[in-house]
Motif scaffolding. Sequence first.
Motif, mmCIF file in Angstrom:
data_model
loop_
_atom_site.group_PDB
_atom_site.id
_atom_site.type_symbol
_atom_site.label_atom_id
_atom_site.label_comp_id
_atom_site.label_asym_id
_atom_site.label_seq_id
_atom_site.Cartn_x
_atom_site.Cartn_y
_atom_site.Cartn_z
ATOM 1 N N ALA A 1 -10.595 19.036 4.881
ATOM 2 C CA ALA A 1 -10.511 18.095 5.711
ATOM 3 C C ALA A 1 -10.919 17.455 6.592
ATOM 4 N N TRP A 2 -10.715 15.731 7.608
ATOM 5 C CA TRP A 2 -11.011 15.790 8.879
ATOM 6 C C TRP A 2 -9.939 15.682 9.625
ATOM 7 N N LEU A 3 -8.341 15.370 9.362
ATOM 8 C CA LEU A 3 -7.420 15.396 9.424
ATOM 9 C C LEU A 3 -6.332 16.089 8.158
ATOM 10 N N SER A 4 -4.828 16.376 9.764
ATOM 11 C CA SER A 4 -4.038 17.126 8.297
ATOM 12 C C SER A 4 -3.254 15.765 7.458
ATOM 13 N N GLY A 5 -2.759 15.944 6.671
ATOM 14 C CA GLY A 5 -2.086 15.117 5.692
ATOM 15 C C GLY A 5 -1.185 14.019 6.461
ATOM 16 N N ARG A 6 -0.482 15.033 7.777
ATOM 17 C CA ARG A 6 -0.002 13.974 8.594
ATOM 18 C C ARG A 6 -0.831 13.164 9.670
ATOM 19 N N GLY A 7 -1.490 13.005 10.047
ATOM 20 C CA GLY A 7 -2.581 12.862 10.770
ATOM 21 C C GLY A 7 -2.580 11.712 9.639
ATOM 22 N N ALA A 8 -3.502 11.724 8.591
ATOM 23 C CA ALA A 8 -3.616 11.062 8.033
ATOM 24 C C ALA A 8 -2.952 9.601 7.356
ATOM 25 N N GLN A 9 -1.288 10.071 7.348
ATOM 26 C CA GLN A 9 -0.498 9.362 7.554
ATOM 27 C C GLN A 9 0.199 8.241 8.283
ATOM 28 N N THR A 10 0.319 9.236 9.334
ATOM 29 C CA THR A 10 0.503 8.370 10.744
ATOM 30 C C THR A 10 -0.437 7.292 11.077
ATOM 31 N N LEU B 1 1.007 -1.060 0.005
ATOM 32 C CA LEU B 1 0.124 -0.074 -0.617
ATOM 33 C C LEU B 1 0.786 1.108 0.158
ATOM 34 N N VAL B 2 0.564 1.596 -0.739
ATOM 35 C CA VAL B 2 0.940 3.239 -1.121
ATOM 36 C C VAL B 2 0.146 4.274 -0.635
ATOM 37 N N ALA B 3 1.153 5.169 0.416
ATOM 38 C CA ALA B 3 -0.437 6.401 0.782
ATOM 39 C C ALA B 3 0.603 7.852 0.697
ATOM 40 N N VAL B 4 0.223 8.316 -0.244
ATOM 41 C CA VAL B 4 0.649 10.100 0.383
ATOM 42 C C VAL B 4 -0.096 11.141 -0.308
ATOM 43 N N HIS B 5 0.015 11.991 1.035
ATOM 44 C CA HIS B 5 -1.392 13.108 1.542
ATOM 45 C C HIS B 5 0.359 14.389 0.888
ATOM 46 N N TRP B 6 -0.837 15.517 1.140
ATOM 47 C CA TRP B 6 0.229 16.973 1.412
ATOM 48 C C TRP B 6 -0.007 17.075 2.529
ATOM 49 N N ASP B 7 1.004 17.666 2.811
ATOM 50 C CA ASP B 7 1.833 17.980 4.689
ATOM 51 C C ASP B 7 1.194 18.946 4.966
ATOM 52 N N GLY B 8 -0.287 18.908 5.285
ATOM 53 C CA GLY B 8 -0.686 20.342 5.469
ATOM 54 C C GLY B 8 -2.212 19.977 6.242
ATOM 55 N N ALA B 9 -3.041 21.277 5.915
ATOM 56 C CA ALA B 9 -5.115 20.574 6.400
ATOM 57 C C ALA B 9 -5.202 21.243 5.535
ATOM 58 N N PRO B 10 -5.855 20.315 5.104
ATOM 59 C CA PRO B 10 -7.489 20.846 4.150
ATOM 60 C C PRO B 10 -7.758 21.564 5.151
ATOM 61 N N ASP B 11 -8.652 22.431 4.699
ATOM 62 C CA ASP B 11 -9.754 23.234 4.848
ATOM 63 C C ASP B 11 -11.373 22.391 5.356
ATOM 64 N N LEU C 1 4.035 13.542 1.856
ATOM 65 C CA LEU C 1 4.315 12.393 2.938
ATOM 66 C C LEU C 1 3.973 10.863 2.050
ATOM 67 N N LEU C 2 4.979 10.212 2.300
ATOM 68 C CA LEU C 2 4.625 9.291 1.499
ATOM 69 C C LEU C 2 4.601 8.083 2.535
ATOM 70 N N ASP C 3 4.496 7.025 2.614
ATOM 71 C CA ASP C 3 4.626 5.598 3.250
ATOM 72 C C ASP C 3 3.875 4.584 2.236
ATOM 73 N N THR C 4 4.750 4.068 2.912
ATOM 74 C CA THR C 4 4.561 2.618 1.628
ATOM 75 C C THR C 4 4.796 1.562 2.787
ATOM 76 N N VAL C 5 3.691 0.080 3.182
ATOM 77 C CA VAL C 5 3.294 -0.536 3.599
ATOM 78 C C VAL C 5 2.690 -1.639 3.036
ATOM 79 N N THR C 6 3.904 -3.180 3.467
ATOM 80 C CA THR C 6 3.289 -3.694 2.911
ATOM 81 C C THR C 6 2.975 -4.993 4.005
ATOM 82 N N ARG C 7 2.536 -6.008 2.917
ATOM 83 C CA ARG C 7 1.962 -6.991 3.815
ATOM 84 C C ARG C 7 2.590 -8.530 3.348
ATOM 85 N N GLY C 8 3.236 -9.319 3.751
ATOM 86 C CA GLY C 8 3.647 -11.244 3.749
ATOM 87 C C GLY C 8 4.992 -10.488 2.753
#
Length: 193
Positions: free
Chosen positions: A152-161, A140-150, A184-191
Amino acid sequence: MSGPPDFDAYYRADPDPWDVGGSFYEQRKRGVVLAGLRRARYASAWDPACGTGHLTADLAARCDRVVASDASATAAALAAERCSGLPVAVGHRALPDPPDEDGFAPDLVLLSEVFYYLSDPVRAATVALVDRLAAPAAELVAVHWDGAPDDAWLSGRGAQTELVAQLVARGWTQRIHHDDEEFLLDTVTRGAA
Ligand SMILES: C[S@@+](CC[C@H](N)C(=O)[O-])C[C@H]1O[C@@H](n2cnc3c(N)ncnc32)[C@H](O)[C@@H]1O
């Protein structure tokens, strides 16, 4: 926030409300996403908030097929047009609804600039859906703007974390954390992915 933004109204007012086609931020983000993919090829990718389909089309070059969708019917139509001729199926669907393909088990999931727009229960259901649908060896690749869109429910950092923590709690492994100037970009894998 009292409810989800009307994303279809955004696209009806402007076919590219985030200037995905024109901005250097978006162009560079797509390049970093593609560079961060850990395998040369994937059998099937899932892009459940594809927007205009720019990144969807780029992903198709690395995947045998891509299943894409968006909560906005206008965006889904734009993405379908952009991806015509590519091995991409685009539908109109909102998370946490699953794709309507029997047995779909993506080995690549992309959540680009969408998790922060999901309410608490929808985020929880989306994580559960990813965990249920994804192939035994999946990325899974997650990527979000490192800000807080007006809107949105969360900031990008909050969403990624939150997303990474929820998947790690389900046995996934964090492989990449890229802390860029603007996103911010995070990659998470399974298996064995
Ligand atoms: C900022 S755009 C990002 C589009 C694309 N992922 C990209 O990176 O270019 C956010 C997209 O998320 C979509 N979206 C918002 N909530 C959604 C949901 N519950 N399910 C699917 N798509 C959703 C919006 O319609 C919009 O196209």
